[in-house]
Scaffold this active site. Structure first.
Site, PDB file in Angstrom:
ATOM      1  NE  ARG A 133      -4.307  -1.350   1.014  1.00  0.00           N
ATOM      2  CZ  ARG A 133      -5.491  -1.465   1.539  1.00  0.00           C
ATOM      3  NH1 ARG A 133      -5.691  -1.171   2.789  1.00  0.00           N
ATOM      4  NH2 ARG A 133      -6.490  -1.877   0.813  1.00  0.00           N
ATOM      5  CE1 TYR A 147      -5.293  -3.839   3.992  1.00  0.00           C
ATOM      6  CE2 TYR A 147      -2.905  -3.933   3.792  1.00  0.00           C
ATOM      7  CZ  TYR A 147      -4.160  -4.063   3.234  1.00  0.00           C
ATOM      8  OH  TYR A 147      -4.290  -4.410   1.922  1.00  0.00           O
ATOM      9  CB  SER A 160      -8.523  -0.365  -3.181  1.00  0.00           C
ATOM     10  OG  SER A 160      -7.778  -0.286  -2.008  1.00  0.00           O
ATOM     11  CD  GLN A 180      -2.991   5.712  -3.953  1.00  0.00           C
ATOM     12  OE1 GLN A 180      -3.178   6.587  -4.774  1.00  0.00           O
ATOM     13  NE2 GLN A 180      -2.985   5.932  -2.654  1.00  0.00           N
ATOM     14  CG  ASP A 237      -5.231  -1.121  -3.754  1.00  0.00           C
ATOM     15  OD1 ASP A 237      -5.613  -2.292  -3.548  1.00  0.00           O
ATOM     16  OD2 ASP A 237      -5.278  -0.242  -2.886  1.00  0.00           O
TER      17      ASP A 237
HETATM   18  P1  NAD Z   1      -9.636  -3.824   5.327  1.00  0.00           P
HETATM   19  O1  NAD Z   1     -10.531  -4.329   4.261  1.00  0.00           O
HETATM   20  O2  NAD Z   1      -8.488  -4.640   5.760  1.00  0.00           O
HETATM   21  O3  NAD Z   1     -10.522  -3.539   6.650  1.00  0.00           O
HETATM   22  C1  NAD Z   1     -11.757  -2.873   6.571  1.00  0.00           C
HETATM   23  C2  NAD Z   1     -11.874  -1.881   7.703  1.00  0.00           C
HETATM   24  O4  NAD Z   1     -12.157  -2.562   8.927  1.00  0.00           O
HETATM   25  C3  NAD Z   1     -10.627  -1.043   7.977  1.00  0.00           C
HETATM   26  O5  NAD Z   1     -10.954   0.322   7.859  1.00  0.00           O
HETATM   27  C4  NAD Z   1     -10.260  -1.415   9.406  1.00  0.00           C
HETATM   28  O6  NAD Z   1      -9.685  -0.338  10.126  1.00  0.00           O
HETATM   29  C5  NAD Z   1     -11.604  -1.800   9.965  1.00  0.00           C
HETATM   30  N1  NAD Z   1     -11.567  -2.577  11.218  1.00  0.00           N
HETATM   31  C6  NAD Z   1     -10.733  -3.586  11.597  1.00  0.00           C
HETATM   32  N2  NAD Z   1     -11.051  -4.042  12.821  1.00  0.00           N
HETATM   33  C7  NAD Z   1     -12.134  -3.301  13.242  1.00  0.00           C
HETATM   34  C8  NAD Z   1     -12.933  -3.299  14.401  1.00  0.00           C
HETATM   35  N3  NAD Z   1     -12.683  -4.127  15.442  1.00  0.00           N
HETATM   36  N4  NAD Z   1     -13.947  -2.421  14.481  1.00  0.00           N
HETATM   37  C9  NAD Z   1     -14.222  -1.569  13.471  1.00  0.00           C
HETATM   38  N5  NAD Z   1     -13.496  -1.511  12.335  1.00  0.00           N
HETATM   39  C10 NAD Z   1     -12.465  -2.365  12.229  1.00  0.00           C
HETATM   40  O7  NAD Z   1      -9.079  -2.378   4.972  1.00  0.00           O
HETATM   41  P2  NAD Z   1      -9.180  -1.560   3.625  1.00  0.00           P
HETATM   42  O8  NAD Z   1     -10.547  -1.079   3.435  1.00  0.00           O
HETATM   43  O9  NAD Z   1      -8.614  -2.366   2.513  1.00  0.00           O
HETATM   44  O10 NAD Z   1      -8.189  -0.326   3.859  1.00  0.00           O
HETATM   45  C11 NAD Z   1      -7.838   0.202   5.092  1.00  0.00           C
HETATM   46  C12 NAD Z   1      -7.150   1.564   4.894  1.00  0.00           C
HETATM   47  O11 NAD Z   1      -6.054   1.533   3.986  1.00  0.00           O
HETATM   48  C13 NAD Z   1      -8.072   2.638   4.364  1.00  0.00           C
HETATM   49  O12 NAD Z   1      -7.858   3.813   5.092  1.00  0.00           O
HETATM   50  C14 NAD Z   1      -7.635   2.865   2.985  1.00  0.00           C
HETATM   51  O13 NAD Z   1      -7.915   4.197   2.542  1.00  0.00           O
HETATM   52  C15 NAD Z   1      -6.168   2.631   3.093  1.00  0.00           C
HETATM   53  N6  NAD Z   1      -5.642   2.283   1.764  1.00  0.00           N
HETATM   54  C16 NAD Z   1      -4.468   2.818   1.351  1.00  0.00           C
HETATM   55  C17 NAD Z   1      -3.981   2.507   0.090  1.00  0.00           C
HETATM   56  C18 NAD Z   1      -2.718   3.079  -0.434  1.00  0.00           C
HETATM   57  O14 NAD Z   1      -2.153   3.936   0.183  1.00  0.00           O
HETATM   58  N7  NAD Z   1      -2.258   2.621  -1.578  1.00  0.00           N
HETATM   59  C19 NAD Z   1      -4.678   1.620  -0.712  1.00  0.00           C
HETATM   60  C20 NAD Z   1      -5.861   1.079  -0.244  1.00  0.00           C
HETATM   61  C21 NAD Z   1      -6.325   1.418   1.009  1.00  0.00           C
END
Ligand code: NAD
Length: 381
Positions: free
Chosen positions: A121, A228, A132, A126, A129
């Site tokens: 990430r 994450y 996402s 991006q 990805d």
């Molecule tokens: P994910 O699918 O692994 O998890 C989904 C969500 O569940 C996350 O937001 C996590 O914080 C949340 N979660 C975990 N345990 C929890 C709990 N006990 N209670 C409530 N929520 C909980 O994560 P995702 O959606 O793939 O991405 C997470 C983050 O990474 C996001 O902020 C996203 O914007 C960021 N991201 C960055 C990049 C990059 O920089 N290239 C790419 C994709 C995502």
């Protein structure tokens, strides 16, 4: 000899996506590659053989045995791996933490396998990805499925036949899928609340017009350096369940999406909490593929417990196969372009973008976490 990039028809039941769409064929042929697509590969997604042919791909009955590079959505089966060329390259969702047999078979066949789930990430990655991209599709579709099962409207309606109050939607986990679910539920007119253990998310939730549920819990070390979520203690999850009870009880639709990479999804909705919901309410458990955030979720099934509909979808992105294929194919071709130099494959193993998703290479499992899991499985009596 030009490198042959092949795209097979997916064989996993219910999988409608395809790893390459016609529009992207010229991107590969212009880079000096030959593209071979299995006849009918894109049909279920709305991409037909003549579309691929018109863009310069060859249509073939079988593609596994001739591919130098194989682009797939789902991991290949053991039988498919046995038909792949030794020393070829595979790019797909490999399900690297739960797919030990296939990973061992890929290593044994000297296949260089990249897992799209393991893309680092970082900003540079991006456009590659895939997770996402698919989470965006899943978050959107989750709301539509839940709305269609709910015996109520989502929006506020003022009609001559009376006023309809809006549905209440509670989204747990506001990552990519959760934020898309929040936006979609808002656009349908619901009142939306959301919670995430990562404090940075509050602003994003509010910018979509939803309310962030203040549970008064401080998650320890909420996220890792990739953004994450980190796993929390059992005690934390128990307190989270208690603090979320009233939000779950007052919601018409709950969409849990909480994941911790490489682990079973945490249980955040207990049977007791389901019992506290109004009959007819809906839980659409987007964490079902990782076991589910609701204790009663049965992955792949829709059930009714204590009057609540609990849906545990296994592959929502595949239910919007046209755009899910387009989006996935873009991430895969962007990644392939990164691996190419002067019409040939150039694997710079010092580059984290090449190294990060690499699972098997030259007969070895080279990804440290995947390897450690395989070793611990071997040592389990
Ligand atoms: P994910 O699918 O692994 O998890 C989904 C969500 O569940 C996350 O937001 C996590 O914080 C949340 N979660 C975990 N345990 C929890 C709990 N006990 N209670 C409530 N929520 C909980 O994560 P995702 O959606 O793939 O991405 C997470 C983050 O990474 C996001 O902020 C996203 O914007 C960021 N991201 C960055 C990049 C990059 O920089 N290239 C790419 C994709 C995502």
């Amino acid at each position: 000899m030009p490198i042959i990039v092949s795209v097979p028809k997916e064989t996993v039941p219910g999988e409608q996506r395809v790893a390459l769409v016609p529009e992207l064929v010229p991107r590969l042929t212009e880079a000096g590659l030959e593209v071979a697509v299995q006849s009918g590969a894109g049909e279920l997604a709305g991409f037909f053989d003549d579309g691929y042919a018109a863009k310069g791909a060859r249509l073939e009955a079988e593609v596994f045995d001739k591919a130098d590079i194989l682009l797939k959505v789902q991991p290949p089966t053991i039988d498919e791996i046995s038909h792949m060329k030794e020393d070829s390259v595979l790019i797909c969702f490999l399900q690297p933490y739960t797919n030990a047999t296939a990973i061992r078979a890929l290593a044994a066949r000297q296949i260089t396998a990249f897992s799209m789930e393991l893309m680092p990430r970082i900003t540079r990655a991006q456009p590659m990805d895939a997770l996402s991209a698919m989470s965006t599709v899943a978050g959107y579709k989750a709301v539509l499925v839940a709305a269609s099962r709910l015996p109520r409207f989502f929006p506020l309606l003022m009609t001559a036949a009376g006023t309809v109050t809006p549905a209440r939607v509670f989204v747990i986990g506001a990552g990519v899928a959760g934020l898309q679910a929040i936006g979609t539920a808002k656009r349908l007119g619901a009142v939306v609340e959301a919670y995430d253990t990562r404090p940075a998310v509050k602003e994003q939730v509010e910018s979509l017009g939803a309310k962030f549920a203040e549970l008064g819990l401080a998650a320890k070390d909420a996220e890792d350096k990739s953004g994450y979520a980190k796993a929390q203690s059992e005690d934390f999850y128990q307190r989270q369940q208690e603090m979320m009870s009233k939000y779950v009880a007052s919601a018409d639709v709950v969409i849990p999406t909480a994941l911790v990479p490489g682990q079973r999804a945490p249980i955040l909705i207990t049977e007791e909490m389901v019992r506290g919901m109004r009959p007819g309410s809906v839980i659409l458990d987007l964490a079902a593929e990782q076991g589910g955030n609701c204790a009663l979720t049965e992955p792949g099934r829709e059930i009714v417990r204590h009057g609540v509909v609990i849906i545990g979808p296994m592959n929502l992105p595949s239910t919007i196969p046209f755009q899910a294929s387009e989006m996935y194919a873009r991430t895969v071709t962007n990644y392939l372009a990164h691996l190419l130099k002067d019409g040939g494959l150039h694997l710079d193993l010092e580059d984290e973008l090449t190294r990060g998703p690499l699972v098997t290479h030259r007969g070895e499992v080279v990804h440290e976490i995947v390897k450690a899991r395989l070793c611990s499985e071997n040592s389990t009596p």
